[in-house]
Scaffold this motif. Structure first.
Motif, PDB file in Angstrom:
ATOM      1  N   LEU A   2      77.504 -63.136 -45.727  1.00 42.91           N
ATOM      2  CA  LEU A   2      77.099 -62.976 -44.331  1.00 42.91           C
ATOM      3  C   LEU A   2      78.331 -62.976 -43.426  1.00 42.91           C
ATOM      4  CD1 LEU A   2      73.948 -65.282 -44.144  1.00 42.91           C
ATOM      5  CD2 LEU A   2      74.036 -62.803 -44.529  1.00 42.91           C
ATOM      6  N   LEU A   3      79.270 -63.862 -43.706  1.00 47.28           N
ATOM      7  CA  LEU A   3      80.513 -63.887 -42.942  1.00 47.28           C
ATOM      8  C   LEU A   3      81.249 -62.562 -43.087  1.00 47.28           C
ATOM      9  CD1 LEU A   3      82.715 -65.284 -41.281  1.00 47.28           C
ATOM     10  CD2 LEU A   3      83.569 -66.305 -43.407  1.00 47.28           C
ATOM     11  N   TYR A   4      81.250 -62.011 -44.287  1.00 45.92           N
ATOM     12  CA  TYR A   4      81.940 -60.746 -44.536  1.00 45.92           C
ATOM     13  C   TYR A   4      81.317 -59.616 -43.724  1.00 45.92           C
ATOM     14  CZ  TYR A   4      84.394 -57.110 -47.141  1.00 45.92           C
ATOM     15  OH  TYR A   4      85.206 -56.050 -47.488  1.00 45.92           O
ATOM     16  N   ILE A   5      79.994 -59.524 -43.726  1.00 49.94           N
ATOM     17  CA  ILE A   5      79.319 -58.467 -42.967  1.00 49.94           C
ATOM     18  C   ILE A   5      79.595 -58.623 -41.480  1.00 49.94           C
ATOM     19  CG2 ILE A   5      77.120 -57.390 -42.378  1.00 49.94           C
ATOM     20  CD1 ILE A   5      78.052 -56.918 -45.275  1.00 49.94           C
ATOM     21  N   GLY A   6      79.496 -59.854 -40.967  1.00 49.65           N
ATOM     22  CA  GLY A   6      79.779 -60.085 -39.557  1.00 49.65           C
ATOM     23  C   GLY A   6      81.197 -59.702 -39.187  1.00 49.65           C
ATOM     24  N   ALA A   7      82.153 -60.082 -40.022  1.00 47.77           N
ATOM     25  CA  ALA A   7      83.558 -59.770 -39.750  1.00 47.77           C
ATOM     26  C   ALA A   7      83.812 -58.275 -39.811  1.00 47.77           C
ATOM     27  CB  ALA A   7      84.454 -60.504 -40.744  1.00 47.77           C
ATOM     28  N   MET A   8      83.279 -57.612 -40.838  1.00 49.41           N
ATOM     29  CA  MET A   8      83.576 -56.194 -41.023  1.00 49.41           C
ATOM     30  C   MET A   8      82.939 -55.321 -39.945  1.00 49.41           C
ATOM     31  SD  MET A   8      85.663 -56.326 -43.439  1.00 49.41           S
ATOM     32  CE  MET A   8      85.931 -54.581 -43.696  1.00 49.41           C
TER      33      MET A   8
END
Length: 216
Positions: free
Chosen positions: A60-66
């Protein structure tokens, strides 16, 4: 994709089908500057989560960051919404193809929509808090000394800032707002347009109150 490292500064890069699809989409859509910035935001956010011992979901952090700056790009930019909201909507649409709970989708949406609204994200759930922490580290250098020299070096070796990142990111922010300056009201991007666009006139909250239709 084959040359992407699996671990950077001790952080495992999410490699699920969803994460890989997000990486390919963002890389194909964003400029190199924004792609590497978004990748660093994930890494600095994840390192912050580890340091603070937060129970966060790396994917989830990855999707938000990307996706946090996707709203800057023409393909995802609306005529009237803040670019942060456009990016949040793009992430929500992307996640609709995967089995992600509504609460988790909402957290990703909030993480993107709120990443330029200081003072709120750190009080939200980890996905929201850590995307902003990653942005603040990479753009503003907040908590810079909380990361080791080795961590900063490895992150920036894998995803280079470049010699002119500070000016490049300002130009990118300007690109996302100059055609709809009204969306900067009440957020930090008003400072960007004040610096980058000599024709920009900042809207004043006091004037809005005093000039409203109310008699008193």
């Amino acid at each position: 994709m084959t040359n992407e490292p699996k671990v950077v500064a001790g952080v495992k890069i999410p490699d699920s089908a969803m994460a890989k699809a997000a990486t390919e989409l963002v890389r194909d859509t964003e400029t190199d500057l924004l792609f590497h910035h978004s990748s660093r935001v994930f890494l600095f956010g994840a390192l912050t989560g580890e340091r603070k011992q937060l129970n966060y979901d790396p994917e989830l952090l990855y999707i938000g960051a990307m996706f946090h700056d996707m709203g800057i790009m023409d393909q995802y930019a609306s005529d009237t919404e803040r670019f942060e909201v456009d990016g949040a909507n793009a992430a929500r649409d992307f996640l609709s193809a995967y089995d992600i709970s509504e609460r988790d989708v909402d957290d990703v949406w909030d993480s993107i929509a709120l990443h330029t609204t200081p003072g709120i994200p750190q009080h939200k759930r980890p996905t929201v808090a850590l995307v902003t922490a990653g942005v603040e580290m990479d753009v503003l250098g907040i908590a810079y000394d909380s990361f080791t020299d080795a961590q900063r070096h490895e992150v920036c070796t894998c995803h280079p800032r470049g010699l002119k990142f500070k000016h490049g990111i300002l130009s990118s922010f300007c690109l996302g707002t100059i055609r709809k300056p009204e969306t900067t009201f009440g957020n930090v991007k008003a400072d960007v347009l004040s610096y980058m666009d000599p024709t920009y006139k900042r809207e004043n909250f006091v004037d809005l109150i005093l000039n409203s239709k109310w008699e008193s």
